[in-house]
Design an enzyme around this catalytic site. Sequence first.
Site: not given
Length: 483
Positions: A46, A139, A169, A173, A207, A226, A231, A329
């Site tokens: 956009r 996703k 994704h 891997k 992470e 998430d 995953h 996280k």
Amino acid sequence: MADPAPVLVLLGGAGDLSMRMLLPSLLHLEMDSLLPEGLRIIAVGRAEGDAASYRKDVRAHLEGHEGLGAAWKTLSGRLDYLSTDAGKPEGARALKARIGEAGLTVFYYALSPSLFAPVTKALSDAGLIGETTRLVLEKPIGRDLESSRATNAVIAEAADESQVFRIDHYLGKETVQNLIALRFANALFEPLWNNLAIDHVQITVAETQEVGDRWRYYDEYGAIRDMLQNHMLQLLCLVAMEPPSDLEADAVRNEKVKVLRSLRRFTPEAAEKDSVRGQYVAGMADGHPAASYEAEVGRPSTTETFVALTAWIDNWRWKGVPFYLRTGKRMAERRTEIVIQFKAVPHSIFGPYGDRDIQANRLVIELQPHEDISLTIMNKRPGLNGEHMRLQPLPLSLSLAKALGEEGGRRRIAYERLLLDVIRGDPTLFVRRDEVEEAWRFVDGVAEAWVAAGVQPKPYPAGSWGPAGASGLIERSGRAWND
Ligand code: BG6
């Protein structure tokens, strides 16, 4: 006459996913001459701009990547930019005019999941979805089973399931694909891969990164939607599935769906006992002071940035074997690993010291940041240990990077493989509609049980291994995380 050239349309082409993952992947594929001849790439966004300003922007984002010489020159020649809203009829018509005559047309939805349905409808109404079209969806698809079904239904009206490529994704891997090789190309493990020999399984995706700029999306989804819905459950499926008849896409996906269907549904009692939610508060990350999640969001939030839970697969192979899943996280280190904890020997012959020393074998498959596989084996401690033999665990260790050296090649971005598979039309590493929906069924069960039992996120300092309860979750049964 030659077929018209293929076109890759990046919807959300100026966004974070495109700039951080898709364009670097395309550059690498260009370096290796793997992109089809004549491929055109049309980025749609956009924001104001044209092909020249977009190329400049992409070039700036690619700084520091290999391949900025000849490969970039070729890639930039393929890039075009259209400033429009593809979810609106006039936007989709403008896109149609820009695409013109095309052969294979791939629409990559690098967009917020809430736009998947309206954009698909607009593309379809503009006559942009035909037999040679493929749709690539990132996703998460939906926020729960109901919204996922609604999105999938709109997509199913516009395109056949064989044209839909749902990306997780993690499946791109190399190390994740290697799980299939490890299990099914070695006779050693499979006879032991069941509840007779395995005590429990741990899957950790930790992470160190904060949520940061992505909080608008993340705050609505949290760690369970998430990371766990996709995953982590994909990793669980690859560990737990039965051997597929071959590597054909549906053979593998059928086996994964069976695992998802066998996942025991959470109850409010299980939610309290078998799960922990957490949210990071201020702490230290990588040696620096780190802000709390709420400071990033700018207001109070009840979204979890950490989740740990015990999952049970109610089938013959896995009856009674807990799968401990944990992701978060701002954790102490970045580590993705799968731990297969075997059972102890049935009887020790080593006397009092040996009894204390002896540990059950443990297979640790580290996927990130290192690619290592190690199996702890009990050994005799060297030396004259007195009247009793002393034992110690030692790792039989395989560093894939060291073992394969040059042959291992450059570490690829997972999207390189996936983009190539979409262009080739190979759906094996993509998630089928029923897989997504079964995964949501499990996650909805957990989310509903949390609400019913009033399970709220517990604070944990940034840079730690999550709330104390996460250790309790596994320690209650006399086990421990592989930290
Ligand atoms: C994404 C999540 O799907 O995966 C992110 O949305 C997460 O929150 C990322 O950071 C992790 O991917 P990787 O490849 O860095 O392990």
